[in-house]
Design a protein around this motif. Structure first.
Motif, PDB file in Angstrom:
ATOM      1  N   ALA A  79      48.224  30.924  43.005  1.00 13.18           N
ATOM      2  CA  ALA A  79      47.985  30.093  41.826  1.00 13.18           C
ATOM      3  C   ALA A  79      46.499  29.931  41.559  1.00 13.18           C
ATOM      4  O   ALA A  79      46.050  29.993  40.405  1.00 13.18           O
ATOM      5  N   LEU A  80      45.729  29.736  42.613  1.00  9.63           N
ATOM      6  CA  LEU A  80      44.283  29.563  42.457  1.00  9.63           C
ATOM      7  C   LEU A  80      43.636  30.834  41.926  1.00  9.63           C
ATOM      8  O   LEU A  80      42.901  30.811  40.928  1.00  9.63           O
ATOM      9  N   ALA A  81      43.912  31.962  42.582  1.00 10.22           N
ATOM     10  CA  ALA A  81      43.258  33.214  42.205  1.00 10.22           C
ATOM     11  C   ALA A  81      43.641  33.671  40.798  1.00 10.22           C
ATOM     12  O   ALA A  81      42.795  34.135  40.024  1.00 10.22           O
ATOM     13  N   VAL A  82      44.926  33.520  40.450  1.00  8.86           N
ATOM     14  CA  VAL A  82      45.410  33.995  39.151  1.00  8.86           C
ATOM     15  C   VAL A  82      44.826  33.180  38.005  1.00  8.86           C
ATOM     16  O   VAL A  82      44.587  33.699  36.909  1.00  8.86           O
ATOM     17  N   SER A  83      44.545  31.897  38.253  1.00 13.66           N
ATOM     18  CA  SER A  83      44.198  30.980  37.160  1.00 13.66           C
ATOM     19  C   SER A  83      42.706  30.744  36.956  1.00 13.66           C
ATOM     20  O   SER A  83      42.316  30.130  35.961  1.00 13.66           O
ATOM     21  N   LEU A  84      41.854  31.188  37.874  1.00 11.48           N
ATOM     22  CA  LEU A  84      40.454  30.767  37.868  1.00 11.48           C
ATOM     23  C   LEU A  84      39.713  31.132  36.576  1.00 11.48           C
ATOM     24  O   LEU A  84      39.032  30.296  35.974  1.00 11.48           O
ATOM     25  N   LEU A 137      39.260  22.763  38.230  1.00  7.83           N
ATOM     26  CA  LEU A 137      38.041  22.010  38.504  1.00  7.83           C
ATOM     27  C   LEU A 137      36.915  22.848  39.103  1.00  7.83           C
ATOM     28  O   LEU A 137      35.735  22.501  38.940  1.00  7.83           O
ATOM     29  N   MET A 138      37.211  23.961  39.785  1.00  2.00           N
ATOM     30  CA  MET A 138      36.142  24.723  40.437  1.00  2.00           C
ATOM     31  C   MET A 138      35.181  25.380  39.439  1.00  2.00           C
ATOM     32  O   MET A 138      33.971  25.191  39.535  1.00  2.00           O
ATOM     33  N   PRO A 139      35.651  26.160  38.450  1.00  2.00           N
ATOM     34  CA  PRO A 139      34.704  26.709  37.472  1.00  2.00           C
ATOM     35  C   PRO A 139      34.044  25.619  36.631  1.00  2.00           C
ATOM     36  O   PRO A 139      32.874  25.739  36.249  1.00  2.00           O
ATOM     37  N   ALA A 140      34.791  24.533  36.343  1.00  2.00           N
ATOM     38  CA  ALA A 140      34.220  23.436  35.558  1.00  2.00           C
ATOM     39  C   ALA A 140      33.049  22.797  36.285  1.00  2.00           C
ATOM     40  O   ALA A 140      32.065  22.367  35.662  1.00  2.00           O
ATOM     41  N   GLY A 412      31.725  28.721  31.976  1.00  2.00           N
ATOM     42  CA  GLY A 412      32.999  28.501  32.646  1.00  2.00           C
ATOM     43  C   GLY A 412      33.636  29.806  33.087  1.00  2.00           C
ATOM     44  O   GLY A 412      34.158  29.908  34.200  1.00  2.00           O
ATOM     45  N   VAL A 413      33.620  30.802  32.215  1.00  4.47           N
ATOM     46  CA  VAL A 413      34.143  32.115  32.579  1.00  4.47           C
ATOM     47  C   VAL A 413      33.350  32.685  33.755  1.00  4.47           C
ATOM     48  O   VAL A 413      33.925  33.252  34.697  1.00  4.47           O
ATOM     49  N   ALA A 414      32.020  32.517  33.715  1.00  7.47           N
ATOM     50  CA  ALA A 414      31.187  32.999  34.816  1.00  7.47           C
ATOM     51  C   ALA A 414      31.533  32.288  36.118  1.00  7.47           C
ATOM     52  O   ALA A 414      31.611  32.909  37.182  1.00  7.47           O
ATOM     53  N   GLY A 415      31.760  30.972  36.044  1.00 12.16           N
ATOM     54  CA  GLY A 415      32.178  30.234  37.228  1.00 12.16           C
ATOM     55  C   GLY A 415      33.524  30.712  37.745  1.00 12.16           C
ATOM     56  O   GLY A 415      33.749  30.817  38.953  1.00 12.16           O
ATOM     57  N   GLY A 416      34.445  31.016  36.816  1.00 16.59           N
ATOM     58  CA  GLY A 416      35.737  31.557  37.208  1.00 16.59           C
ATOM     59  C   GLY A 416      35.609  32.922  37.865  1.00 16.59           C
ATOM     60  O   GLY A 416      36.293  33.227  38.843  1.00 16.59           O
ATOM     61  N   LEU A 417      34.706  33.758  37.337  1.00 14.45           N
ATOM     62  CA  LEU A 417      34.455  35.065  37.942  1.00 14.45           C
ATOM     63  C   LEU A 417      33.942  34.913  39.364  1.00 14.45           C
ATOM     64  O   LEU A 417      34.359  35.630  40.280  1.00 14.45           O
ATOM     65  N   GLN A 419      34.376  32.408  41.492  1.00 17.56           N
ATOM     66  CA  GLN A 419      35.430  31.956  42.385  1.00 17.56           C
ATOM     67  C   GLN A 419      36.500  33.030  42.589  1.00 17.56           C
ATOM     68  O   GLN A 419      37.010  33.213  43.703  1.00 17.56           O
ATOM     69  N   ALA A 420      36.840  33.754  41.526  1.00 14.74           N
ATOM     70  CA  ALA A 420      37.839  34.820  41.641  1.00 14.74           C
ATOM     71  C   ALA A 420      37.332  35.930  42.560  1.00 14.74           C
ATOM     72  O   ALA A 420      38.100  36.500  43.345  1.00 14.74           O
ATOM     73  N   ALA A 421      36.035  36.244  42.461  1.00 13.24           N
ATOM     74  CA  ALA A 421      35.454  37.262  43.339  1.00 13.24           C
ATOM     75  C   ALA A 421      35.575  36.851  44.798  1.00 13.24           C
ATOM     76  O   ALA A 421      35.863  37.679  45.673  1.00 13.24           O
TER      77      ALA A 421
END
Length: 536
Positions: A79-84, A137-140, A412-417, A419-421
Motif C-alpha cells: 500500500a505504501l509503495a503503490v500510493s507514494l 504524509l511522507m511526500p507531504a 510532492g511528486v518529487a517527494g513521492g519519487l 520515497q518510492a525509490a
C-alpha cells in the motif's frame, strides 16, 4: 510551457512559495514546521520496523498462519509503495498541509483499529490502510519543508528530517522488543495514537498551506491506475520471488507485467495535459541520478540490514532488545551525521558528500562481509558506525537533489519519487541479496554437513535444513544428542555466515556503483536560484 522550462527554469512563483519571508508568530515558522513534520515522519518510519518484532506474538495470540503474518508486513509495504507518487500529486493539487494532516489522522486511527482488532484479517485490512495514510504524509512532509525553508537552510532541514527517519527505523526493533516483552503486541500500535494526536495538534497550529501559482488543477486518472498496477506487480514479484523461485512463471509473469505497465505508463504521460509524472523532469540528469542513487543506497542498506538482525539474534543468540542495542552505533552515527551532512552539503554542494558517503557504505559492507561467528562487539560496532556515517549524507543529499531539482509545483511528486525509490530499492535489495544468500547456502550445505561427519540426510531433509539455515537457525530436531546438536549448530552458523558474506560483498559492489552515480549529482537548480533570497 516547454519541457526544458519545466526542468531547468522553474516558473516565477509568489515570494512566499519560493523564498519565504520570516514567519510572524507560530504559523509557518520553519523550525516549528520541521518539528511538527518530524513527529509524523517518526511515527511512519518507526512503524516500518517495529511491527516485525510483534509478528510472532500476533501469530500466537490470533492463531494466524505464516502467510497471514507475512501479509501483515506485505500489505503495509504494498500500500505504501503503490500510493507514494499519487499521494505526492494529491499534495501538489490540494496542499501539502491538508494532505499531511489527513495522513496523520488516518495513520493514528488505523493504528488504534489494529490494536483493537480481534482477528488477523482485520489486522491486515487496517495495516493496508496504515500504508495508504503513511503514503499521504511522507511526500507531504518533504513538500512542506521545501515550501517553508529558504534554499540556504533546506539542506539542514532535510538533514534533521533524515536523522529522524534513520533513528526511528533503527530504533524500531528496540522499542518493539520492550513493548512486546513488557506490555503487549497491541501496544506497538497503540503508541501511535498519542504521537499522532500530538502531531495533529502541532500541525493544525503551526503548519502553513503553501501552493505554487501553477499547481496542477486536474488528475491523470489513467496514469494513476497504470502506475499503481506497475508498482504493485514489481513489489509483489520482489516480495514473493524467493518463495516462488526466481525462475517460476509467476515471478517472471509479474516482473514482465510490471515492465509492460511501466512502458505503457511512460507513453501515456506524453499525451496527457497534466501528467502524473512529467517525463521532462527526468531530463534533469541530477534528478535522475538522485533517484537511481536512492534506489542503490536502499538496496545496499536495507538488503544488508535484513541479514544483520538474523546474524545478531540467531547466530549470536541475542534478544531483540540486545540486537537493537548493538545497532546503536549505526543509529547514533545517523543521528549525529545527518545534520552535519546538511551543513556540509549547503556549503560544498551534494556531490562530494554523496560520493564520500557511498564510499563509506561500500567499505562498511566489505568489512561486514568479513564477520564471523566469533566476531566481537567492538569490531561489529566499528562497521555499523561507518555504515551510519556513510548513510547520513546520502539520505540527506539524494533527497535534496531529487526535491531541489524539481519545480515547486511538483515538490510532492518529487517527494513521492524519493520515497518510492527507497521502497523499491529496499525490496530489490532484500530480494536479490536473499537470493545470493540462498544460492550460497544451497551450494555449501551438503559438503559442510558431510565434512562435519553428521548423520546422512535425504534431499527433502536437506531442503528443510537449508530453509532454517538461511535465517541462521540450526535445524536441530527434538531429542538430538548434545554432541550432534553442537555440530549441527556449527555447520548452520558457518554456512549462514558464508552466505551472508557473499550478500554483503554484492551490497558493497552496489555501493561502489552508487558512488559513481553520485558524481552526476549537483545542487538543485531551483535551490541555486533561491540561494540567499531569504533568512530564518
Amino acid at each position: 510551457m516547454t519541457s526544458r522550462t519545466i526542468v531547468e527554469k522553474a516558473p516565477r512563483e509568489p515570494e512566499d512559495t519560493l523564498a519565504p519571508a520570516p514567519a510572524k508568530g507560530l504559523r509557518g515558522h520553519p523550525w516549528l514546521t520541521l518539528f511538527a513534520v518530524a513527529i509524523g515522519v517518526m511515527m511512519v518510519a518507526l512503524d516500518g520496523t517495529i511491527v516485525a518484532i510483534a509478528n510472532p506474538a500476533i501469530q500466537k495470540d490470533l492463531g494466524a498462519s505464516l502467510a497471514d503474518v507475512q501479509w501483515i508486513t506485505n500489505g503495509y509495504m504494498l500500500a505504501l509503495a503503490v500510493s507514494l507518487i499519487t499521494a505526492g500529486k494529491l499534495g501538489d493539487r490540494f496542499g501539502h498541509r491538508q494532505t499531511f494532516l489527513i495522513g496523520i489522522a488516518g495513520f493514528a486511527a488505523s493504528s488504534a483499529a489494529i490494536g483493537l482488532s480481534g482477528s488477523v484479517t482485520l489486522v491486515i485490512v487496517f495495516r493496508v490502510l496504515q500504508g495508504l495514510f503513511g503514503a499521504l504524509l511522507m511526500p507531504a512532509a518533504l513538500g512542506l519543508l521545501r515550501a517553508t525553508f529558504p534554499a540556504e537552510k533546506l539542506n539542514m532541514a532535510i538533514g534533521i528530517w533524515g536523522m529522524v527517519i534513520g533513528a526511528s527505523t533503527a530504533g524500531g526493533p528496540i522499542l518493539g522488543g520492550v513493548l512486546v516483552e513488557h506490555v503487549s503486541w497491541q501496544s506497538v500500535f497503540f503508541i501511535n495514537v498519542p504521537v499522532g494526536v500530538l502531531a495533529l495538534l502541532f500541525g493544525l497550529v503551526i503548519l502553513r498551506d503553501h501552493r505554487a501559482e501553477n499547481a496542477p488543477k486536474s488528475f491523470d486518472i489513467g496514469g494513476i491506475v497504470l502506475l499503481s498496477q506497475a508498482m504493485f506487480c514489481l513489489i509483489w514479484a520482489l516480495i514473493k520471488g524467493s518463495e516462488w523461485g526466481w525462475g517460476d512463471w509467476r515471478t517472471i509473469g509479474f516482473l514482465g507485467a510490471a515492465v509492460v505497465l511501466f512502458v505503457v505508463f511512460a507513453l501515456s504521460q506524453k499525451n496527457v495535459r497534466e501528467p502524473l509524472i512529467p517525463l521532462a523532469m527526468f531530463r534533469s540528469v541530477p534528478l535522475s541520478a538522485g533517484v537511481v542513487l536512492m534506489v542503490l543506497m536502499a538496496f545496499a542498506f536495507m538488503g544488508g540490514l535484513f541479514f544483520v538482525t538474523f546474524y545478531l539474534q540467531n547466530v549470536h543468540g541475542m534478544s531483540p532488545v540486545d540486537s537493537g542495542l548493538h545497532l546503536l552505533p549505526l543509529t547514533g552515527m545517523m543521528i549525529v551525521g545527518s545534520p552535519l551532512a546538511g551543513v556540509a552539503i549547503t556549503r560544498f554542494g551534494p556531490r562530494v558528500p554523496l560520493v564520500g558517503g557511498m564510499v563509506s557504505v561500500a567499505i562498511a559492507m566489505f568489512g561486514m562481509s568479513q564477520l564471523t561467528i566469533g566476531t566481537g562487539t567492538l569490531t561489529m560496532s566499528l562497521w555499523f558506525a561507518l555504515l551510519g556515517f556513510g548513510l547520513a549524507p546520502v539520505m540527506v543529499g539524494a533527497t535534496e537533489v531529487i526535491v531541489g531539482n524539481a519545480p515547486m509545483e511538483l515538490s510532492g511528486v518529487a517527494g513521492g519519487l524519493q520515497q518510492a525509490a527507497m521502497q523499491v530499492g529496499g525490496s530489490l535489495g532484500t530480494a536479490v541479496l536473499g537470493a545470493v544468500m540462498a544460492a550460497q547456502v544451497d551450494a555449501e550445505l551438503e559438503d559442510n554437513w558431510k565434512a562435519a561427519e553428521l548423520p546422512p540426510v535425504d534431499p527433502a531433509q536437506l531442503d528443510q535444513a537449508s530453509a532454517a539455515i538461511k535465517v541462521g537457525m540450526p535445524p536441530i530436531a527434538p531429542g538430538t544428542p548434545p554432541e550432534i546438536s553442537v555440530k549441527i549448530a556449527d555447520v548452520a552458523h558457518d554456512t549462514f555466515v558464508s552466505g551472508m558474506s557473499s550478500a554483503f560483498m554484492v551490497a558493497g559492489i552496489v555501493a561502489v556503483v552508487a558512488a559513481l552515480v553520485a558524481t552526476l549529482t549537483k545542487r538543485g537548480a531551483n535551490a541555486e536560484a533561491g540561494m540567499g533570497a531569504g533568512h530564518i
